[in-house]
Design a protein around this motif. Structure first.
Motif, PDB file in Angstrom:
ATOM      1  N   LYS A   1       0.840  -1.195   0.000  1.00  0.00           N
ATOM      2  CA  LYS A   1       0.000   0.000   0.000  1.00  0.00           C
ATOM      3  C   LYS A   1       0.877   1.248   0.000  1.00  0.00           C
ATOM      4  CE  LYS A   1      -3.678   2.388   2.511  1.00  0.00           C
ATOM      5  NZ  LYS A   1      -4.565   2.364   3.691  1.00  0.00           N
ATOM      6  N   PRO A   2       0.681   2.140  -0.961  1.00  0.00           N
ATOM      7  CA  PRO A   2       1.548   3.321  -1.058  1.00  0.00           C
ATOM      8  C   PRO A   2       1.406   4.255   0.141  1.00  0.00           C
ATOM      9  CG  PRO A   2       0.365   2.952  -3.128  1.00  0.00           C
ATOM     10  CD  PRO A   2      -0.260   2.045  -2.095  1.00  0.00           C
ATOM     11  N   ASP A   3       2.519   4.651   0.693  1.00  0.00           N
ATOM     12  CA  ASP A   3       2.604   5.760   1.638  1.00  0.00           C
ATOM     13  C   ASP A   3       3.962   6.404   1.408  1.00  0.00           C
ATOM     14  OD1 ASP A   3       4.537   4.246   3.039  1.00  0.00           O
ATOM     15  OD2 ASP A   3       3.007   3.368   4.332  1.00  0.00           O
ATOM     16  N   VAL A   4       4.293   7.440   2.175  1.00  0.00           N
ATOM     17  CA  VAL A   4       5.529   8.175   1.917  1.00  0.00           C
ATOM     18  C   VAL A   4       6.754   7.267   2.051  1.00  0.00           C
ATOM     19  CG1 VAL A   4       6.985  10.072   2.703  1.00  0.00           C
ATOM     20  CG2 VAL A   4       4.508  10.365   2.638  1.00  0.00           C
ATOM     21  N   ALA A   5       6.774   6.409   3.065  1.00  0.00           N
ATOM     22  CA  ALA A   5       7.915   5.519   3.272  1.00  0.00           C
ATOM     23  C   ALA A   5       8.051   4.511   2.129  1.00  0.00           C
ATOM     24  CB  ALA A   5       7.780   4.793   4.609  1.00  0.00           C
ATOM     25  N   VAL A   6       6.928   3.895   1.757  1.00  0.00           N
ATOM     26  CA  VAL A   6       6.951   2.911   0.662  1.00  0.00           C
ATOM     27  C   VAL A   6       7.394   3.570  -0.635  1.00  0.00           C
ATOM     28  CG1 VAL A   6       5.498   1.440  -0.783  1.00  0.00           C
ATOM     29  CG2 VAL A   6       5.251   1.364   1.698  1.00  0.00           C
ATOM     30  N   CYS A   7       6.886   4.771  -0.910  1.00  0.00           N
ATOM     31  CA  CYS A   7       7.262   5.483  -2.140  1.00  0.00           C
ATOM     32  C   CYS A   7       8.753   5.822  -2.143  1.00  0.00           C
ATOM     33  CB  CYS A   7       6.428   6.753  -2.285  1.00  0.00           C
ATOM     34  SG  CYS A   7       4.669   6.445  -2.567  1.00  0.00           S
ATOM     35  N   ALA A   8       9.284   6.176  -0.973  1.00  0.00           N
ATOM     36  CA  ALA A   8      10.711   6.476  -0.881  1.00  0.00           C
ATOM     37  C   ALA A   8      11.543   5.231  -1.169  1.00  0.00           C
ATOM     38  CB  ALA A   8      11.032   7.034   0.498  1.00  0.00           C
ATOM     39  N   PHE A   9      11.158   4.104  -0.579  1.00  0.00           N
ATOM     40  CA  PHE A   9      11.892   2.860  -0.806  1.00  0.00           C
ATOM     41  C   PHE A   9      11.754   2.394  -2.255  1.00  0.00           C
ATOM     42  CE2 PHE A   9      11.626   2.238   3.899  1.00  0.00           C
ATOM     43  CZ  PHE A   9      12.991   2.179   4.114  1.00  0.00           C
ATOM     44  N   ARG A  10      10.616   2.648  -2.863  1.00  0.00           N
ATOM     45  CA  ARG A  10      10.462   2.296  -4.281  1.00  0.00           C
ATOM     46  C   ARG A  10      11.481   3.045  -5.129  1.00  0.00           C
ATOM     47  NH1 ARG A  10       4.004   2.109  -5.933  1.00  0.00           N
ATOM     48  NH2 ARG A  10       3.382   0.440  -4.493  1.00  0.00           N
ATOM     49  N   ARG A  11      11.641   4.320  -4.866  1.00  0.00           N
ATOM     50  CA  ARG A  11      12.597   5.105  -5.647  1.00  0.00           C
ATOM     51  C   ARG A  11      14.021   4.587  -5.467  1.00  0.00           C
ATOM     52  NH1 ARG A  11      11.131  11.542  -5.424  1.00  0.00           N
ATOM     53  NH2 ARG A  11       8.937  11.408  -6.013  1.00  0.00           N
ATOM     54  N   ILE A  12      14.346   4.200  -4.241  1.00  0.00           N
ATOM     55  CA  ILE A  12      15.708   3.744  -3.964  1.00  0.00           C
ATOM     56  C   ILE A  12      15.992   2.402  -4.612  1.00  0.00           C
ATOM     57  CG2 ILE A  12      17.317   3.040  -2.149  1.00  0.00           C
ATOM     58  CD1 ILE A  12      15.890   5.052  -0.305  1.00  0.00           C
ATOM     59  N   PHE A  13      15.088   1.443  -4.407  1.00  0.00           N
ATOM     60  CA  PHE A  13      15.360   0.069  -4.806  1.00  0.00           C
ATOM     61  C   PHE A  13      14.874  -0.282  -6.210  1.00  0.00           C
ATOM     62  CE2 PHE A  13      15.280  -0.256  -0.121  1.00  0.00           C
ATOM     63  CZ  PHE A  13      16.563  -0.755   0.059  1.00  0.00           C
ATOM     64  N   LEU A  14      14.104   0.611  -6.838  1.00  0.00           N
ATOM     65  CA  LEU A  14      13.570   0.293  -8.165  1.00  0.00           C
ATOM     66  C   LEU A  14      14.680  -0.017  -9.158  1.00  0.00           C
ATOM     67  CD1 LEU A  14      11.146   0.048 -10.035  1.00  0.00           C
ATOM     68  CD2 LEU A  14      11.303   2.511 -10.473  1.00  0.00           C
ATOM     69  N   GLY A  15      15.712   0.819  -9.183  1.00  0.00           N
ATOM     70  CA  GLY A  15      16.811   0.574 -10.105  1.00  0.00           C
ATOM     71  C   GLY A  15      18.070   0.081  -9.433  1.00  0.00           C
ATOM     72  N   LEU A  16      18.099   0.083  -8.084  1.00  0.00           N
ATOM     73  CA  LEU A  16      19.328  -0.260  -7.374  1.00  0.00           C
ATOM     74  C   LEU A  16      19.705  -1.726  -7.529  1.00  0.00           C
ATOM     75  CD1 LEU A  16      21.587   0.753  -5.559  1.00  0.00           C
ATOM     76  CD2 LEU A  16      20.149   0.212  -3.575  1.00  0.00           C
ATOM     77  N   GLY A  17      18.727  -2.622  -7.415  1.00  0.00           N
ATOM     78  CA  GLY A  17      19.024  -4.045  -7.543  1.00  0.00           C
ATOM     79  C   GLY A  17      19.629  -4.387  -8.899  1.00  0.00           C
TER      80      GLY A  17
END
Length: 430
Positions: free
Chosen positions: A173-189
């Motif tokens: 479920k999207p919230d500020v924390a989840v959205c932040a982690f999405r930005r970090i890990f979306l391309g990091l892996g």
């Protein structure tokens, strides 16, 4: 319609009783009357009927007492007897169109079929990755693990693990924390995975290209140098994410346009992170660039004997990965206008990342784990060789792998294979 005076005379006739001189009573037979258009009922003698709920009165020009009833259609509701008004962008009319109500908000649910498939793939991948990593840690000092380049192997396995983890962040479920982690890990892996693979392929290429000209080992091929190069490549991705955070802080939005259908009863608001399709592609763009560069180096090292390094498995991994992402891009952008955009794009993105990670894990590590566990007799130490011996052996093997007609001086093919899983530079003596 018939005028009011007609109705008055009609009703008078209907109930009129005529008495003649002979006291004979005659009644008007209504059933015998013939009305226009074959109607059987007595016509209503009014100009306009009252409008139904959800309809407005539209006056007829030149007839102030007459009107036409018009339905408040679309996202309009009945404001008063004569007008309809549009609901706010986040609202829709209720069932009888007398007021507005909030549009229901949806998100991708865990029990949705669109989520079950990528979650299942991710769970299998995470279990497999942890198993491979545990095996490598358990047999960390064995020849096959050392020959794989332990440092880069652990970096690559970390990247593969993060590629699987992003599935859960994309469905949460999207919230500020989840959205932040999405930005970090979306391309990091992906960035970590392909940075490690690019460093490996570049190392192999430099070793055997320089070996054709000199017996001096190229620079920056030590494990420490490889980690430094990989970290530098990864830092570019992290720097881009930091800039993204500074320019546009993470947030959630409710998109009411994505599923605003013609029928307002089917309209839905989509809760999601404030990340556009273009931003997703830009976040993945650097990783895709690393992937393409790694593929180019894999092509350049395709003729290096597989008996001495991982060039060919890496090549097969990159070719397959490129096919996966070539299929992903048209599906992702082709569904941008679809009402199922949220589900299709999220599923396509997560499945593509899962498949990419699985290809790397399966082709590069599963054969080694198989040997370590089921054929420990093959996991033995080979004698150390000098850089000159390694390059000479590789060059000889490359020549002997040619067709007989292409071999110079009629050279006969000999066996040079020592350890199919070994990287020659992991055992050479400088």
């Amino acid at each position: 319609m018939y005028p009011t005076s007609f109705r008055f005379h009609l009703q008078s006739l209907a109930y009129l009783t005529i008495t003649n001189s002979s006291s004979c009573v005659t009644s008007l037979q209504l059933e015998e009357l013939q009305w226009p258009d074959g109607e059987q009922e007595v016509p209503i003698s009014v100009c306009s009927l009252p409008c139904k709920t959800g309809e407005r009165k539209k006056k007829v020009k030149g007839m102030p007492c007459c009107w036409i009833c018009e339905l408040c259609d679309g996202y309009q509701y009945q404001y008063d007897e004569t007008s309809c008004r549009l609901c706010a962008y986040n609202m829709r009319p209720n069932s009888n169109r007398t007021a507005c109500q909030h549009i229901p908000i949806i998100k991708l649910e865990w029990h949705s079929p669109w989520a079950i498939i990528p979650v299942f793939l991710a769970m299998i991948g995470i279990i497999a990755t942890i198993f491979v990593m545990a095996t490598f840690v358990r047999y960390n000092d064995t020849p096959i693990v050392r020959a794989s380049g332990r440092e880069l192997s652990y970096v690559l396995l970390t990247g593969i693990f993060l590629c699987y983890i992003i599935t859960f962040l994309m469905i949460a479920k999207p919230d500020v924390a989840v959205c932040a982690f999405r930005r970090i890990f979306l391309g990091l892996g992906m960035c970590i995975s392909y940075a490690a693979l690019l460093t490996k392929t570049n190392r192999i290429y430099r070793i055997f290209e320089q070996g054709k000209q000199t017996v001096t080992a190229p620079r920056f091929i030590s494990p420490t140098s490889q980690i430094a190069i990989t970290s530098s490549l990864i830092s570019v991705q992290l720097l881009g994410v930091l800039v993204w955070f500074a320019v546009d802080p993470p947030n959630t939005i409710v998109d009411y346009d994505e599923q605003k259908t013609i029928n307002p009863m089917l309209a839905r608001g989509v809760l999601k992170c404030d990340i556009t399709d273009l931003q997703i592609i830009c976040s993945l763009g650097y990783s895709i660039l690393l992937m393409v560069t790694c593929t180019i180096y894999a092509i350049k090292t395709r003729d290096v004997p597989e008996d001495f390094n991982e060039a060919k498995p890496i090549g097969f991994t990159m070719y397959t990965t490129c096919i996966v992402w070539l299929a992903f891009i048209p599906i992702f952008f082709g569904t941008a206008q679809s009402a199922e955009k949220l589900y299709i794009q999220t599923t396509t993105l997560t499945v593509s990342m899962n498949l990419s990670a699985s290809v790397a894990l399966g082709m590069l590590y599963m054969p080694k784990v198989y040997i370590i566990i089921f054929h420990p007799e093959l996991n033995v130490q080979k004698r150390k060789r000098s850089f000159k011996a390694v390059v000479t052996a590789a060059t000889m093997s490359s020549r002997l792998s040619q067709k007989p007609s292409e071999r110079p001086n009629g050279e006969a093919k000999t066996e040079l294979c020592e350890n199919p899983a070994a990287d020659p530079m992991s055992e050479y003596t400088p």
